[in-house]
Design an enzyme around this catalytic site. Sequence first.
Site, mmCIF file in Angstrom:
data_model
loop_
_atom_site.group_PDB
_atom_site.id
_atom_site.type_symbol
_atom_site.label_atom_id
_atom_site.label_comp_id
_atom_site.label_asym_id
_atom_site.label_seq_id
_atom_site.Cartn_x
_atom_site.Cartn_y
_atom_site.Cartn_z
ATOM 1 N N ILE A 166 0.829 -1.207 0.000
ATOM 2 C CA ILE A 166 0.000 0.000 0.000
ATOM 3 C C ILE A 166 0.864 1.258 0.000
ATOM 4 O O ILE A 166 0.605 2.199 -0.745
ATOM 5 C CB ILE A 166 -1.004 -0.027 1.173
ATOM 6 N N ARG A 187 11.796 -1.725 8.135
ATOM 7 C CA ARG A 187 12.818 -2.621 8.686
ATOM 8 C C ARG A 187 14.067 -2.693 7.825
ATOM 9 O O ARG A 187 15.175 -2.762 8.321
ATOM 10 C CB ARG A 187 12.234 -4.011 8.918
ATOM 11 N N HIS A 294 -13.000 4.669 8.430
ATOM 12 C CA HIS A 294 -12.296 3.459 7.960
ATOM 13 C C HIS A 294 -12.874 2.943 6.643
ATOM 14 O O HIS A 294 -13.349 1.810 6.551
ATOM 15 C CB HIS A 294 -12.336 2.360 9.031
ATOM 16 N N ILE A 295 -12.786 3.802 5.616
ATOM 17 C CA ILE A 295 -13.364 3.434 4.311
ATOM 18 C C ILE A 295 -12.289 3.213 3.245
ATOM 19 O O ILE A 295 -12.558 3.267 2.044
ATOM 20 C CB ILE A 295 -14.366 4.514 3.822
ATOM 21 N N GLY A 296 -11.044 2.931 3.699
ATOM 22 C CA GLY A 296 -9.929 2.753 2.767
ATOM 23 C C GLY A 296 -10.207 1.815 1.604
ATOM 24 O O GLY A 296 -9.890 2.122 0.463
#
Length: 329
Positions: A166, A187, A294-296
């Site tokens: 993403i 990382r 939270h509508i991603g």
Amino acid sequence: YRMSAQQMLKVYVTRRIPQEGMKLLQKAGICNLSVWDSDEPVPRAELLKGVAGAHGLLCLLSDKIDAEVLDAAGPNLKVISTLSVGFDHLAIDEIKKRGIRVGYTPDVLTDATAELTVALLLTTCRRLPEGVEEVKNGGWSTWKPLWLCSYGLSGSTVGVIGLGRIGLAIARRLKPFGVKRLLYTGRQPKPQAQEVDGEYVPLDTLVRESDFVVVSCSLTPDTQGLCDKTFFSKMKKTSVFINTSRGAVVNQEDLFGALSSGQIAAAGLDVTTPEPLPTDHPLLSLKNCVVLPHIGSATYSTRGVMSELTANNLLAGLTGSEMPSELKL
């Protein structure tokens, strides 16, 4: 060939899911489906009752699947399929211990989530909700040179925390806006970052130098509460903070402090803790904070494909075949 009723495998589905997935489960002819048939989450007590004896469990990220649920399900349970790319709601260690396979839905929601992130970033930095409000309440009087001015992407430095699927998709979409530097942290350096001229930098550098900080990492013990008072105090006063990953990556009290004191310019969130955010939450009283529910991944096609993939993962787990998208435990 249809299985006899005795041979049918019990599957518990914790919510009404898009039709595409349900059709596949019904058509397979191997499942005895038990569905919490509601748009609202299944109550904990119902979940514990419902999973008893299940061979398969299809769940959502609002369902906490812990040792208690696994115990309630019993020894039959061989697959958990979640309608999500995140798996922070699953007690992975417990699941692994019991040898249960897990299916999830990466890839299919990447484009929709990246698109929404860009929309949220532009909405926040260009102060669109404030503008809409001014038009409606009569605050729009005449053209004024500095009224509702804001910060744009052109010539800016964007920092992406977590350049995974993403994060990279977000970076690809932001580059054409004339972004000058794209910094990322994680990382380890990612070879695919070359595609967007990404510079791998320490978190500290990213936070200090970015005009836009975009959080798209997964929620882990390392990232829990990552964006706190110290984090925000290093950001530029003109910078904008965007989170479309998980609410718990952010310390919301500290974010409120940074926004209300002018420590940072604005924030846009598609995720919060808890979800939904109470309507009297302090963040919702701020003009410079845009919060979405939270509508991603919320496009019809994405949700349909997620539903299909979740069903196919589940069926593969029940029949012991290869899953289209298995989480390697």
